[in-house]
Write an enzyme that holds these catalytic residues in place. Structure first.
Site, PDB file in Angstrom:
ATOM      1  CG  HIS A  17      37.153  -9.971 -31.135  1.00  0.00           C
ATOM      2  ND1 HIS A  17      36.614 -10.980 -31.906  1.00  0.00           N
ATOM      3  CD2 HIS A  17      36.100  -9.282 -30.639  1.00  0.00           C
ATOM      4  CE1 HIS A  17      35.301 -10.900 -31.870  1.00  0.00           C
ATOM      5  NE2 HIS A  17      34.957  -9.866 -31.113  1.00  0.00           N
ATOM      6  CE  LYS A  41      26.644 -11.646 -30.281  1.00  0.00           C
ATOM      7  NZ  LYS A  41      27.977 -11.115 -30.428  1.00  0.00           N
ATOM      8  NE  ARG A  90      31.189  -4.078 -34.232  1.00  0.00           N
ATOM      9  CZ  ARG A  90      30.538  -5.213 -34.249  1.00  0.00           C
ATOM     10  NH1 ARG A  90      30.999  -6.228 -34.901  1.00  0.00           N
ATOM     11  NH2 ARG A  90      29.400  -5.324 -33.634  1.00  0.00           N
ATOM     12  CB  SER A 128      31.994 -13.059 -34.537  1.00  0.00           C
ATOM     13  OG  SER A 128      33.119 -12.737 -33.774  1.00  0.00           O
TER      14      SER A 128
END
Length: 161
Positions: A17, A41, A90, A128
Site C-alpha cells: 500500500h 471483510k 497485484r 492485509s
C-alpha cells in the site's frame, strides 16, 4: 489542483500500500488515502485506528491526507474535488473486479477516472489478510509492514488469540 483518492480497507496498511501511496503522491498534487467500509471483510482495527496507523506511516509525504468514509466512493470523490481514483493491482484477478468498479464509479460520477497502479514486483503477493495470518503465528513482519506499525499489529493479533 489534481486530487486523487486511494481507497481501501488498509487493515493494516502494508508496504505494498505504501508503495502505491508514494507513487501516487508523485503523480498528483494531493492524494487522499481513504479508509473505506467493506462489508466483505472482518477488520481487526476500527476505521479511526486505521487512519491513525496510516498517518504515522505517511508523515514524511507532505501531499498525502488520510481520511475515512462510509459513503459511496464516487460521491466521496466528488465531495473532495477528486478527479481520479487510484487502485493498486497485484494480479490479473484484481483487474476484473476493479475494472467493473471503475466503470460504475464513472457512471455515477462522469468526471472521475480510475488509474490502475501495478504493484511493485516485490509486493505482488502481499495482502492485509496474509499479514494478519502471519501475525497470528508471530512471524517477523519487517519485510511486509511499515516499521511504524508492526508493534500495533502484533499486539492486536496477540489480543485476538
Amino acid at each position: 489542483m489534481k486530487i486523487a483518492v486511494y481507497p481501501g480497507s488498509f487493515d493494516p496498511v502494508t508496504l505494498g500500500h505504501l508503495n502505491v501511496i508514494k507513487r501516487a503522491a508523485v503523480s498528483f498534487d494531493h492524494v487522499i488515502v481513504c479508509v473505506m467500509a467493506n462489508s466483505d471483510k472482518n477488520p481487526i482495527f476500527t476505521p479511526e485506528e486505521r487512519v491513525e496507523l496510516i498517518r504515522r506511516v505517511v508523515t514524511t509525504i507532505p501531499n498525502v491526507e488520510v481520511d475515512h468514509s462510509s459513503e459511496l466512493l464516487a460521491k466521496y470523490a466528488e465531495r473532495k474535488g477528486a478527479c481520479v481514483i487510484v487502485k493498486g493491482l497485484r494480479a490479473v484477478s484484481d483487474f476484473e473486479k476493479e475494472f467493473q468498479m471503475a466503470l460504475i464509479n464513472r457512471k455515477l460520477n462522469p468526471n472521475l477516472d480510475t488509474m490502475f497502479v501495478t504493484a511493485s514486483e516485490k509486493y505482488m503477493y502481499l495482502s492485509s489478510s496474509a499479514i494478519k495470518e502471519m501475525a497470528k503465528y508471530e512471524v517477523d513482519l519487517t519485510e511486509f509492514l511499515p516499521r511504524e506499525i508492526i508493534e500495533d499489529v502484533r499486539k492486536r493479533m496477540k489480543n485476538r488469540r
